[in-house]
Design a protein around this motif. Structure first.
Motif, PDB file in Angstrom:
ATOM      1  N   ASP A   1     -15.885 -13.572 -48.195  1.00  0.00           N
ATOM      2  CA  ASP A   1     -14.550 -13.750 -47.222  1.00  0.00           C
ATOM      3  C   ASP A   1     -14.924 -14.536 -46.102  1.00  0.00           C
ATOM      4  O   ASP A   1     -15.598 -13.882 -44.968  1.00  0.00           O
ATOM      5  N   SER A   2     -14.843 -15.727 -45.976  1.00  0.00           N
ATOM      6  CA  SER A   2     -15.078 -16.812 -45.014  1.00  0.00           C
ATOM      7  C   SER A   2     -14.355 -16.281 -43.610  1.00  0.00           C
ATOM      8  O   SER A   2     -15.024 -16.920 -42.594  1.00  0.00           O
ATOM      9  N   ASN A   3     -13.496 -15.748 -43.471  1.00  0.00           N
ATOM     10  CA  ASN A   3     -12.705 -15.090 -42.314  1.00  0.00           C
ATOM     11  C   ASN A   3     -13.570 -14.038 -41.510  1.00  0.00           C
ATOM     12  O   ASN A   3     -13.040 -13.828 -40.484  1.00  0.00           O
ATOM     13  N   LYS A   4     -14.227 -13.171 -42.392  1.00  0.00           N
ATOM     14  CA  LYS A   4     -15.083 -12.265 -41.780  1.00  0.00           C
ATOM     15  C   LYS A   4     -16.348 -12.946 -41.028  1.00  0.00           C
ATOM     16  O   LYS A   4     -17.048 -13.633 -41.870  1.00  0.00           O
ATOM     17  N   LYS A   5     -16.615 -12.566 -39.882  1.00  0.00           N
ATOM     18  CA  LYS A   5     -17.683 -13.179 -39.089  1.00  0.00           C
ATOM     19  C   LYS A   5     -18.667 -11.956 -38.878  1.00  0.00           C
ATOM     20  O   LYS A   5     -18.260 -10.842 -38.479  1.00  0.00           O
ATOM     21  N   ILE A   6     -19.831 -12.105 -38.918  1.00  0.00           N
ATOM     22  CA  ILE A   6     -20.984 -10.990 -38.339  1.00  0.00           C
ATOM     23  C   ILE A   6     -21.924 -11.585 -37.706  1.00  0.00           C
ATOM     24  O   ILE A   6     -22.328 -12.832 -37.743  1.00  0.00           O
ATOM     25  N   THR A   7     -22.270 -10.905 -36.506  1.00  0.00           N
ATOM     26  CA  THR A   7     -23.373 -11.484 -35.552  1.00  0.00           C
ATOM     27  C   THR A   7     -24.803 -10.963 -36.067  1.00  0.00           C
ATOM     28  O   THR A   7     -24.869  -9.607 -36.158  1.00  0.00           O
ATOM     29  N   CYS A   8     -25.668 -11.756 -35.923  1.00  0.00           N
ATOM     30  CA  CYS A   8     -27.069 -11.265 -36.498  1.00  0.00           C
ATOM     31  C   CYS A   8     -28.053 -11.856 -35.497  1.00  0.00           C
ATOM     32  O   CYS A   8     -27.883 -12.592 -34.794  1.00  0.00           O
ATOM     33  N   VAL A   9     -29.289 -11.489 -35.475  1.00  0.00           N
ATOM     34  CA  VAL A   9     -30.419 -11.989 -35.010  1.00  0.00           C
ATOM     35  C   VAL A   9     -31.345 -12.515 -36.285  1.00  0.00           C
ATOM     36  O   VAL A   9     -31.184 -11.902 -37.386  1.00  0.00           O
ATOM     37  N   LYS A  10     -32.241 -13.037 -35.935  1.00  0.00           N
ATOM     38  CA  LYS A  10     -33.346 -13.710 -37.168  1.00  0.00           C
ATOM     39  C   LYS A  10     -34.657 -13.075 -36.648  1.00  0.00           C
ATOM     40  O   LYS A  10     -34.937 -12.734 -35.397  1.00  0.00           O
ATOM     41  N   PHE A  11     -35.558 -13.212 -37.818  1.00  0.00           N
ATOM     42  CA  PHE A  11     -36.903 -12.738 -37.610  1.00  0.00           C
ATOM     43  C   PHE A  11     -37.441 -14.035 -36.782  1.00  0.00           C
ATOM     44  O   PHE A  11     -37.095 -15.263 -36.861  1.00  0.00           O
ATOM     45  N   LYS A  12     -38.661 -13.813 -36.092  1.00  0.00           N
ATOM     46  CA  LYS A  12     -39.139 -14.633 -35.145  1.00  0.00           C
ATOM     47  C   LYS A  12     -39.604 -16.115 -36.179  1.00  0.00           C
ATOM     48  O   LYS A  12     -40.021 -15.852 -37.304  1.00  0.00           O
ATOM     49  N   ASP A  13     -39.480 -17.182 -35.621  1.00  0.00           N
ATOM     50  CA  ASP A  13     -40.064 -18.388 -36.208  1.00  0.00           C
ATOM     51  C   ASP A  13     -39.219 -18.950 -37.372  1.00  0.00           C
ATOM     52  O   ASP A  13     -39.606 -19.778 -38.016  1.00  0.00           O
ATOM     53  N   LEU A  14     -38.276 -18.293 -37.712  1.00  0.00           N
ATOM     54  CA  LEU A  14     -37.236 -18.583 -38.822  1.00  0.00           C
ATOM     55  C   LEU A  14     -36.204 -19.593 -38.368  1.00  0.00           C
ATOM     56  O   LEU A  14     -35.543 -19.319 -37.271  1.00  0.00           O
ATOM     57  N   THR A  15     -36.432 -20.633 -38.918  1.00  0.00           N
ATOM     58  CA  THR A  15     -35.570 -21.711 -38.243  1.00  0.00           C
ATOM     59  C   THR A  15     -34.379 -21.774 -39.358  1.00  0.00           C
ATOM     60  O   THR A  15     -34.299 -22.055 -40.321  1.00  0.00           O
ATOM     61  N   ILE A  16     -33.049 -21.769 -38.682  1.00  0.00           N
ATOM     62  CA  ILE A  16     -31.782 -21.529 -39.539  1.00  0.00           C
ATOM     63  C   ILE A  16     -30.854 -22.576 -38.820  1.00  0.00           C
ATOM     64  O   ILE A  16     -30.684 -22.964 -37.603  1.00  0.00           O
ATOM     65  N   ALA A  17     -30.271 -23.233 -39.844  1.00  0.00           N
ATOM     66  CA  ALA A  17     -29.253 -24.481 -39.335  1.00  0.00           C
ATOM     67  C   ALA A  17     -27.861 -24.174 -39.724  1.00  0.00           C
ATOM     68  O   ALA A  17     -27.728 -23.323 -40.699  1.00  0.00           O
ATOM     69  N   LYS A  18     -26.987 -24.710 -39.218  1.00  0.00           N
ATOM     70  CA  LYS A  18     -25.510 -24.296 -39.594  1.00  0.00           C
ATOM     71  C   LYS A  18     -25.520 -24.746 -41.060  1.00  0.00           C
ATOM     72  O   LYS A  18     -26.030 -25.658 -41.519  1.00  0.00           O
ATOM     73  N   ASN A  19     -24.435 -23.985 -41.838  1.00  0.00           N
ATOM     74  CA  ASN A  19     -24.448 -23.904 -43.123  1.00  0.00           C
ATOM     75  C   ASN A  19     -25.609 -23.588 -44.149  1.00  0.00           C
ATOM     76  O   ASN A  19     -25.203 -23.627 -45.275  1.00  0.00           O
ATOM     77  N   ASP A  20     -26.591 -22.983 -43.608  1.00  0.00           N
ATOM     78  CA  ASP A  20     -27.746 -22.184 -44.455  1.00  0.00           C
ATOM     79  C   ASP A  20     -27.157 -21.162 -44.891  1.00  0.00           C
ATOM     80  O   ASP A  20     -26.100 -20.304 -44.409  1.00  0.00           O
ATOM     81  N   ILE A  21     -27.441 -20.787 -46.364  1.00  0.00           N
ATOM     82  CA  ILE A  21     -27.196 -19.367 -47.047  1.00  0.00           C
ATOM     83  C   ILE A  21     -28.091 -18.504 -46.489  1.00  0.00           C
ATOM     84  O   ILE A  21     -29.465 -18.669 -46.796  1.00  0.00           O
ATOM     85  N   VAL A  22     -27.747 -17.346 -45.983  1.00  0.00           N
ATOM     86  CA  VAL A  22     -29.246 -16.367 -45.403  1.00  0.00           C
ATOM     87  C   VAL A  22     -28.965 -15.138 -46.079  1.00  0.00           C
ATOM     88  O   VAL A  22     -27.937 -14.742 -46.469  1.00  0.00           O
TER      89      VAL A  22
ATOM     90  N   VAL B   1     -30.028  -8.202 -39.385  1.00  0.00           N
ATOM     91  CA  VAL B   1     -31.086  -9.093 -39.007  1.00  0.00           C
ATOM     92  C   VAL B   1     -31.400 -10.067 -40.174  1.00  0.00           C
ATOM     93  O   VAL B   1     -31.222  -9.676 -41.466  1.00  0.00           O
ATOM     94  N   ILE B   2     -31.332 -11.382 -39.859  1.00  0.00           N
ATOM     95  CA  ILE B   2     -31.408 -12.314 -41.071  1.00  0.00           C
ATOM     96  C   ILE B   2     -32.901 -12.185 -41.331  1.00  0.00           C
ATOM     97  O   ILE B   2     -33.805 -12.694 -40.749  1.00  0.00           O
ATOM     98  N   ALA B   3     -33.135 -12.113 -42.492  1.00  0.00           N
ATOM     99  CA  ALA B   3     -34.447 -11.971 -43.245  1.00  0.00           C
ATOM    100  C   ALA B   3     -35.024 -13.220 -43.986  1.00  0.00           C
ATOM    101  O   ALA B   3     -36.260 -13.418 -43.987  1.00  0.00           O
ATOM    102  N   GLY B   4     -34.218 -14.037 -44.280  1.00  0.00           N
ATOM    103  CA  GLY B   4     -34.472 -15.292 -44.884  1.00  0.00           C
ATOM    104  C   GLY B   4     -33.511 -16.326 -45.308  1.00  0.00           C
ATOM    105  O   GLY B   4     -32.371 -15.787 -45.232  1.00  0.00           O
ATOM    106  N   ILE B   5     -33.870 -17.681 -45.670  1.00  0.00           N
ATOM    107  CA  ILE B   5     -32.868 -18.449 -46.057  1.00  0.00           C
ATOM    108  C   ILE B   5     -32.945 -18.627 -47.665  1.00  0.00           C
ATOM    109  O   ILE B   5     -33.883 -18.505 -48.135  1.00  0.00           O
ATOM    110  N   ILE B   6     -31.670 -18.428 -48.317  1.00  0.00           N
ATOM    111  CA  ILE B   6     -31.780 -18.338 -49.820  1.00  0.00           C
ATOM    112  C   ILE B   6     -31.392 -19.963 -50.146  1.00  0.00           C
ATOM    113  O   ILE B   6     -30.554 -20.664 -49.651  1.00  0.00           O
TER     114      ILE B   6
END
Length: 77
Positions: free
Chosen positions: A14-35, A72-77
Motif C-alpha cells: 500500500d504505497s499510500n501508507k508511510k512509515i517512519t524508520c531509523v537505520k542501522f549505523k553505516d547503512l547507506t539507503i537511497a530513494k527507491n531502495d527496497i528495505v 528499524v531498517i535492517a538492510g536493503i533487499i
C-alpha cells in the motif's frame, strides 16, 4: 524521504501508507531502495535521541505494541 535522522518509507502492499524508520549505523539507503524493516515493541526513538546526546534512557510505560511507527531498517533487499 531519506535523511540522516529518519527515513520515510512506503509500504510495498500500500504505497499510500508511510512509515517512519531509523537505520542501522553505516547503512547507506537511497530513494527507491527496497528495505527490510524490523518493528520493535515500543517507541524507542526518544531514548535513542537521549542516548546519542549522552543522557540516560527513560523507562517507557507505553502499551502500544508493534506499531508501524517504530521501525528499524535492517538492510536493503
Amino acid at each position: 524521504k531519506v535523511s540522516d535522522k529518519e527515513i520515510i518509507c512506503s509500504m510495498l502492499n500500500d504505497s499510500n501508507k508511510k512509515i517512519t524508520c531509523v537505520k542501522f549505523k553505516d547503512l547507506t539507503i537511497a530513494k527507491n531502495d527496497i528495505v527490510l524493516v524490523i518493528f520493535t515493541n515500543t517507541d524507542f526513538r526518544t531514548n535513542l535521541k537521549r542516548v546519542k546526546n549522552n543522557q540516560s534512557a527513560q523507562t517507557i510505560e507505553e502499551k502500544d505494541l508493534h506499531s508501524k511507527s517504530y521501525g528499524v531498517i535492517a538492510g536493503i533487499i
